[in-house]
Each structure stands twice: as structure tokens, then as C-alpha cells.
Scaffold this motif. Structure first.
Motif, PDB file in Angstrom:
ATOM      1  N   LYS A 139       1.072  -1.479   0.202  1.00  0.00           N
ATOM      2  CA  LYS A 139       0.291   0.113  -0.265  1.00  0.00           C
ATOM      3  C   LYS A 139       0.572   1.199   0.380  1.00  0.00           C
ATOM      4  O   LYS A 139       0.923   2.151  -0.454  1.00  0.00           O
ATOM      5  N   ARG A 140       2.295   0.701   0.772  1.00  0.00           N
ATOM      6  CA  ARG A 140       2.912   1.893   1.051  1.00  0.00           C
ATOM      7  C   ARG A 140       4.025   2.941  -0.496  1.00  0.00           C
ATOM      8  O   ARG A 140       3.676   3.350  -1.111  1.00  0.00           O
ATOM      9  N   GLU A 157       1.374   4.119  -3.073  1.00  0.00           N
ATOM     10  CA  GLU A 157       1.133   5.701  -2.523  1.00  0.00           C
ATOM     11  C   GLU A 157       2.354   6.541  -3.398  1.00  0.00           C
ATOM     12  O   GLU A 157       1.673   7.582  -3.442  1.00  0.00           O
ATOM     13  N   GLU A 158       3.471   5.974  -3.066  1.00  0.00           N
ATOM     14  CA  GLU A 158       4.167   6.874  -3.155  1.00  0.00           C
ATOM     15  C   GLU A 158       4.559   6.537  -4.724  1.00  0.00           C
ATOM     16  O   GLU A 158       5.857   7.148  -5.666  1.00  0.00           O
ATOM     17  N   LEU A 195      -3.175  -2.697  -6.978  1.00  0.00           N
ATOM     18  CA  LEU A 195      -2.224  -1.356  -6.952  1.00  0.00           C
ATOM     19  C   LEU A 195      -1.506  -0.775  -7.922  1.00  0.00           C
ATOM     20  O   LEU A 195      -0.410   0.063  -7.835  1.00  0.00           O
TER      21      LEU A 195
END
Length: 182
Positions: free
Chosen positions: A105-106, A109-110, A138
Motif C-alpha cells: 500500500k505504501r 501511494e509513493e 495497486l
């Protein structure tokens, strides 16, 4: 265990003396990299269950640009950091202590994208198919990204939509499957 080939070749790596990690043997690692092609021109690598960091470090040694190494176990992360220090190229690595789901997830987001991903979770926690699907959802994978999944010989993996199985190697009690994003 050692780095087999490339710019960091023949350096001995530290391993964690624990049942929580299961280092990929030099024999399996050598066979795996022979299947992938001996050397890489560049690319971003993700080792989602880093253990000692050996697979990501080997990929960078053979020409990948950068490896992101993740593990949830504190002692494993400390071993990964020691092994990264052995390369004398810390800028080529990022090390994270977090669960795989949080890491994915991180990274989304990046805006990170990976060319080569190693999935070698502890055998008791087979999450490979779910991780592959999550990476697709993702949008963490570049076109034609390669996923290398390592399991024991008792583990069956379902087909994962969006990936083609390119190769499968049975090496003792280990099965290495190489997938490509369609």
C-alpha cells in the motif's frame, strides 16, 4: 550463503539463525538467476519477504538499479542492513520493517513500480497469489514485470489472472515459479 555473481560477487552474507526465515540456498539462487538471465541492464527490484536480503542484493550485484527489501521481523531487518553494508553501496537499497500488505500500500501511494519481484514468504503463510493480485490492483508492476515465487514442494499455487507462468523449477524440496505480467 554468499553473493554468487556480479559486482558484489563472493561476499559472504549474514543469515538469521531462526525458524522465522528460510534462506534461499546458493544452489537454488544460482539456478534461479540462470533462468532469469545472468545479468540485468537496470530495473527496480522488490523482495517482499527479504529474510537476509540475499535475492535483492544478488539482483543489484548483477545489474539491477535498486532493490527494495521488506521484512516484518526485526532481527531479519537487522541482518538485511548488515548485508547491505557489505556491498558498500547503500544507495542501491531501501530497507523496510513492515508487513507485506502495508508495504504494498505504501509503495503504491509513493508511485513505485517494479520490474522484478521476489515472493518467498515463510511456507506456513502462503500469500503469493494474493500478493500478486494486490500488486496488479495497486499498479506496482511495470510492463512485462517478472515475479519469482518460491515455495516448498507441497504448495500448489492457483493461476493468477494477469500473469503467465513462464518457467517452473523443482529443486529438491523447493519449487521456483517464474511469472510475467501480461
Amino acid at each position: 550463503m554468499r553473493i554468487i555473481s556480479g559486482k558484489f560477487a563472493k561476499r559472504n552474507l549474514f543469515t538469521l539463525k531462526s525458524r522465522k526465515t528460510r534462506p534461499t540456498s546458493d544452489k537454488v539462487k544460482e539456478s534461479l538467476f540462470n533462468s532469469l538471465g545472468q545479468f540485468f541492464k537496470s530495473g527496480q527490484v522488490l523482495d517482499l519477504y527479504g529474510g537476509s536480503g540475499a535475492l535483492g542484493i544478488e539482483a543489484v550485484s548483477r545489474g539491477c538499479e535498486h532493490a527494495t527489501l521488506v521484512d516484518i521481523n526485526y532481527a531479519a531487518v537487522e541482518i538485511i542492513k548488515k548485508n547491505v553494508a557489505l556491498t558498500r553501496a547503500p544507495e542501491s537499497f531501501s530497507v523496510y520493517k513492515m508487513p507485506s500488505s502495508v508495504a504494498l500500500k505504501r509503495f503504491a501511494e509513493e508511485g513505485k513500480k517494479f520490474n522484478l519481484v521476489f515472493l518467498d514468504p515463510p511456507y506456513a503463510k502462503q500469500k503469493i497469489a494474493a500478493d500478486m493480485k494486490k500488486m496488479l490492483d495497486l499498479q506496482l508492476l511495470n510492463q512485462q514485470a517478472i515475479i519469482v515465487a518460491e515455495t516448498d514442494d507441497q504448495t500448489e499455487l492457483p493461476e493468477v489472472s494477469g500473469f503467465s507462468l513462464l518457467k517452473q523449477h523443482h529443486l529438491g524440496k523447493t519449487i521456483v515459479r517464474i511469472y510475467q505480467k501480461e
